[in-house]
Design a protein around this motif. Structure first.
Motif, PDB file in Angstrom:
ATOM      1  N   CYS A 203       0.835  -1.197   0.000  1.00 55.97           N
ATOM      2  CA  CYS A 203       0.000   0.000   0.000  1.00 55.97           C
ATOM      3  C   CYS A 203       0.874   1.254   0.000  1.00 55.97           C
ATOM      4  O   CYS A 203       2.046   1.214   0.394  1.00 55.97           O
ATOM      5  N   VAL A 204       0.310   2.358  -0.425  1.00 57.48           N
ATOM      6  CA  VAL A 204       1.016   3.638  -0.379  1.00 57.48           C
ATOM      7  C   VAL A 204       1.189   4.046   1.080  1.00 57.48           C
ATOM      8  O   VAL A 204       0.268   3.942   1.889  1.00 57.48           O
ATOM      9  N   THR A 205       2.384   4.512   1.431  1.00 53.73           N
ATOM     10  CA  THR A 205       2.640   5.012   2.779  1.00 53.73           C
ATOM     11  C   THR A 205       2.204   6.474   2.865  1.00 53.73           C
ATOM     12  O   THR A 205       2.509   7.280   1.981  1.00 53.73           O
ATOM     13  N   HIS A 206       1.500   6.825   3.922  1.00 56.75           N
ATOM     14  CA  HIS A 206       0.963   8.177   4.092  1.00 56.75           C
ATOM     15  C   HIS A 206       2.029   9.136   4.614  1.00 56.75           C
ATOM     16  O   HIS A 206       1.953   9.641   5.734  1.00 56.75           O
ATOM     17  N   LYS A 207       3.026   9.382   3.813  1.00 58.28           N
ATOM     18  CA  LYS A 207       4.053  10.351   4.170  1.00 58.28           C
ATOM     19  C   LYS A 207       4.799  10.781   2.910  1.00 58.28           C
ATOM     20  O   LYS A 207       4.593  10.220   1.848  1.00 58.28           O
ATOM     21  N   GLY A 208       5.657  11.788   3.064  1.00 59.18           N
ATOM     22  CA  GLY A 208       6.443  12.255   1.938  1.00 59.18           C
ATOM     23  C   GLY A 208       5.589  12.887   0.855  1.00 59.18           C
ATOM     24  O   GLY A 208       4.599  13.577   1.110  1.00 59.18           O
ATOM     25  N   SER A 209       5.946  12.622  -0.395  1.00 57.37           N
ATOM     26  CA  SER A 209       5.227  13.201  -1.532  1.00 57.37           C
ATOM     27  C   SER A 209       3.798  12.694  -1.624  1.00 57.37           C
ATOM     28  O   SER A 209       2.914  13.397  -2.121  1.00 57.37           O
ATOM     29  N   ALA A 210       3.560  11.479  -1.143  1.00 57.86           N
ATOM     30  CA  ALA A 210       2.248  10.857  -1.304  1.00 57.86           C
ATOM     31  C   ALA A 210       1.124  11.690  -0.690  1.00 57.86           C
ATOM     32  O   ALA A 210       0.016  11.742  -1.241  1.00 57.86           O
ATOM     33  N   VAL A 211       1.386  12.332   0.444  1.00 61.26           N
ATOM     34  CA  VAL A 211       0.318  13.070   1.115  1.00 61.26           C
ATOM     35  C   VAL A 211      -0.132  14.289   0.309  1.00 61.26           C
ATOM     36  O   VAL A 211      -1.184  14.863   0.590  1.00 61.26           O
ATOM     37  N   GLU A 212       0.659  14.685  -0.674  1.00 64.21           N
ATOM     38  CA  GLU A 212       0.281  15.797  -1.539  1.00 64.21           C
ATOM     39  C   GLU A 212      -0.552  15.328  -2.727  1.00 64.21           C
ATOM     40  O   GLU A 212      -1.004  16.133  -3.537  1.00 64.21           O
ATOM     41  N   LYS A 317      -1.760 -12.079  16.246  1.00 59.56           N
ATOM     42  CA  LYS A 317      -0.529 -12.838  16.499  1.00 59.56           C
ATOM     43  C   LYS A 317       0.458 -12.745  15.341  1.00 59.56           C
ATOM     44  O   LYS A 317       1.654 -12.931  15.536  1.00 59.56           O
ATOM     45  N   ASP A 318      -0.043 -12.482  14.141  1.00 60.69           N
ATOM     46  CA  ASP A 318       0.827 -12.432  12.970  1.00 60.69           C
ATOM     47  C   ASP A 318       1.012 -11.031  12.403  1.00 60.69           C
ATOM     48  O   ASP A 318       2.057 -10.717  11.831  1.00 60.69           O
ATOM     49  N   CYS A 319      -0.002 -10.183  12.547  1.00 61.74           N
ATOM     50  CA  CYS A 319      -0.001  -8.888  11.876  1.00 61.74           C
ATOM     51  C   CYS A 319      -0.209  -7.756  12.877  1.00 61.74           C
ATOM     52  O   CYS A 319      -0.986  -7.899  13.821  1.00 61.74           O
ATOM     53  N   TYR A 320       0.481  -6.654  12.657  1.00 62.14           N
ATOM     54  CA  TYR A 320       0.216  -5.469  13.478  1.00 62.14           C
ATOM     55  C   TYR A 320       0.057  -4.224  12.603  1.00 62.14           C
ATOM     56  O   TYR A 320       0.287  -3.104  13.042  1.00 62.14           O
ATOM     57  N   GLY A 321      -0.373  -4.457  11.356  1.00 60.19           N
ATOM     58  CA  GLY A 321      -0.608  -3.330  10.462  1.00 60.19           C
ATOM     59  C   GLY A 321       0.685  -2.630  10.099  1.00 60.19           C
ATOM     60  O   GLY A 321       1.780  -3.127  10.354  1.00 60.19           O
ATOM     61  N   CYS A 322       0.569  -1.468   9.490  1.00 61.41           N
ATOM     62  CA  CYS A 322       1.746  -0.678   9.137  1.00 61.41           C
ATOM     63  C   CYS A 322       2.011   0.340  10.233  1.00 61.41           C
ATOM     64  O   CYS A 322       1.227   1.283  10.425  1.00 61.41           O
ATOM     65  N   THR A 339      -5.302   2.626   7.962  1.00 66.16           N
ATOM     66  CA  THR A 339      -5.493   2.231   6.573  1.00 66.16           C
ATOM     67  C   THR A 339      -5.955   0.786   6.422  1.00 66.16           C
ATOM     68  O   THR A 339      -6.290   0.362   5.315  1.00 66.16           O
ATOM     69  N   CYS A 340      -5.992   0.033   7.509  1.00 71.97           N
ATOM     70  CA  CYS A 340      -6.350  -1.384   7.425  1.00 71.97           C
ATOM     71  C   CYS A 340      -7.851  -1.556   7.300  1.00 71.97           C
ATOM     72  O   CYS A 340      -8.622  -0.970   8.067  1.00 71.97           O
ATOM     73  N   TRP A 341      -8.286  -2.382   6.346  1.00 70.90           N
ATOM     74  CA  TRP A 341      -9.718  -2.586   6.145  1.00 70.90           C
ATOM     75  C   TRP A 341     -10.356  -3.376   7.283  1.00 70.90           C
ATOM     76  O   TRP A 341     -11.566  -3.388   7.433  1.00 70.90           O
ATOM     77  N   ARG A 342      -9.545  -4.046   8.108  1.00 68.64           N
ATOM     78  CA  ARG A 342     -10.088  -4.802   9.237  1.00 68.64           C
ATOM     79  C   ARG A 342     -10.385  -3.889  10.433  1.00 68.64           C
ATOM     80  O   ARG A 342     -11.002  -4.318  11.398  1.00 68.64           O
ATOM     81  N   ILE A 343      -9.919  -2.647  10.349  1.00 65.58           N
ATOM     82  CA  ILE A 343     -10.163  -1.680  11.415  1.00 65.58           C
ATOM     83  C   ILE A 343     -11.372  -0.829  11.042  1.00 65.58           C
ATOM     84  O   ILE A 343     -11.378  -0.144  10.027  1.00 65.58           O
ATOM     85  N   LYS A 344     -12.395  -0.883  11.869  1.00 66.45           N
ATOM     86  CA  LYS A 344     -13.549  -0.020  11.649  1.00 66.45           C
ATOM     87  C   LYS A 344     -13.130   1.418  11.911  1.00 66.45           C
ATOM     88  O   LYS A 344     -12.303   1.688  12.781  1.00 66.45           O
ATOM     89  N   ASP A 345     -13.688   2.333  11.144  1.00 63.75           N
ATOM     90  CA  ASP A 345     -13.322   3.740  11.309  1.00 63.75           C
ATOM     91  C   ASP A 345     -13.520   4.161  12.751  1.00 63.75           C
ATOM     92  O   ASP A 345     -14.568   3.944  13.353  1.00 63.75           O
TER      93      ASP A 345
END
Length: 356
Positions: A203-212, A317-322, A339-345
């Motif tokens: 996935c795109v990381t929310h930092k640097g040039s991407a946030v623009e 146990k396996d994943c902790y997101g980004c 950004t994880c779809w498993r996390i409700k807003d």
């Protein structure tokens, strides 16, 4: 192939558990040149790449030796810019090879020629080439440079001509899932699989040039559909089974349990996404920096310290997101990954640098 990806880009759970119990590293990411020949819209660093007072070759050698003394078996060359622009890279590759360590190179591939391809092959470097689009126009637009696609494909041809991939020499391609490329990523995935190349989709990381460039970011639902589609392709067409979780398809990022990043100025940070400077190898030994850093202590205990819905997720146990996205978007590297779809807003405090 899934195990191959795990072994090239990470480590087995058994290796990670043993390193954790022994308080050791397994790898270290080394940022080289802060110069780049492209201007990628999704770059995690941003427009102001150039940094002064970067590490000298001997300082990098010493840092790598310190990492090896702490148990590191693998060096991953990344870049605040493009690693192949760093004149020290050739000597660093030889040094790492002499130490008997593995190495992985993340590169845009545009500068790879016959000589460089031979250097990488002879030293068993695993190149991961940026390949976000199979369409020249789209690739060049995202890279911010005309001719980038043509140069990258020439680089790929040089690697193939040098002998990549074979049983002793792995290689991969990296695709960033953006709104402009997400529909063709399954084709890139299949192409890679069919050619025994490791597909690395993130996935795109929310930092640097991407946030623009907010137009880059697909909706979480779309990312979920992509990852689940890739998992189905692997299961139905190639016989590989894995659970779909962000931020990397087919791969659980567990680097904070066994790794760290050395930036081009000597600062040690948890990863390229969490740019918290924990100390500098010019003034303190790597072992001391890692041992005394509260950030590293928090992240090494991430199963207990993580907050919010990530803590109770079925994949806990396996994943902790980004952690990079959590830090960039909330200012808290222990927060749930927004950004994880498993996390409700959920309500979260946006960091000062966040431009959501």
């Amino acid at each position: 192939m899934i195990r191959k990806m795990q072994m090239v880009l990470g480590f087995t759970n058994e290796e990670i558990d043993l390193a954790f119990k022994s308080n050791q590293l397994l790898s270290m990411e080394v940022e080289l040149s802060s110069r780049c020949n492209l201007h990628c819209a999704y770059c995690y660093v941003g427009k102001n790449l150039f940094r002064e007072d970067e590490l000298e070759q001997e300082e990098i050698f010493d840092a790598i030796s310190q990492a090896k003394a702490l148990g590191a078996r693998k060096i991953i060359y990344v870049g605040a810019g493009e690693p192949l622009l760093d004149v020290k890279l050739k000597d660093i590759i030889h040094y790492v090879n002499k130490l008997g360590m593995e190495h992985v190179l993340f590169t845009n591939g545009t500068l790879i020629n016959t000589e460089i391809a031979r250097l990488l092959f002879e030293n068993k470097v695993v190149p991961i080439i940026k390949y976000s689009s199979m369409k020249e126009e789209t690739f060049d637009r995202l890279a911010g440079c005309d001719g980038a696609y043509a140069s990258m494909t020439r680089g790929l041809k040089c690697l193939r001509k040098a002998g990549y991939p074979d049983k002793q020499h792995s290689m991969g391609v990296e695709a960033i899932a953006t709104n402009y490329t997400i529909n063709e990523i399954p084709s890139i995935w299949r192409w890679a699989r069919d050619n025994d190349i490791i597909p690395y989709v993130e996935c795109v990381t929310h930092k640097g040039s991407a946030v623009e460039h907010k137009d880059l970011f697909p909706d979480k639902k779309v990312i979920r559909e992509l990852f689940e589609n890739l998992a189905k392709i692997d299961k139905d067409e190639y016989g590989f089974t894995w659970d779909a979780c962000p931020p990397i398809a087919g791969f659980f990022c567990k680097r904070h349990l066994y790794s760290c990043t050395l930036n081009s100025q000597g600062f040690v940070q948890p990863c390229v996404g969490i740019d918290i400077k924990m100390g500098n190898i010019r003034t303190e030994k790597l072992a001391s920096i890692l041992k005394n850093s509260k950030v590293m202590q928090d992240l090494s205990q991430i199963r207990n310290t993580i907050k919010g819905q990530c803590k109770t997720c079925d994949y806990h146990k396996d994943c902790y997101g980004c952690r990079g996205n959590a830090y960039s978007m909330t200012g808290d590297y222990l927060a749930s990954d927004p950004t994880c779809w498993r996390i409700k807003d959920e309500a979260f405090t946006c960091s000062p640098n966040c431009k959501k």
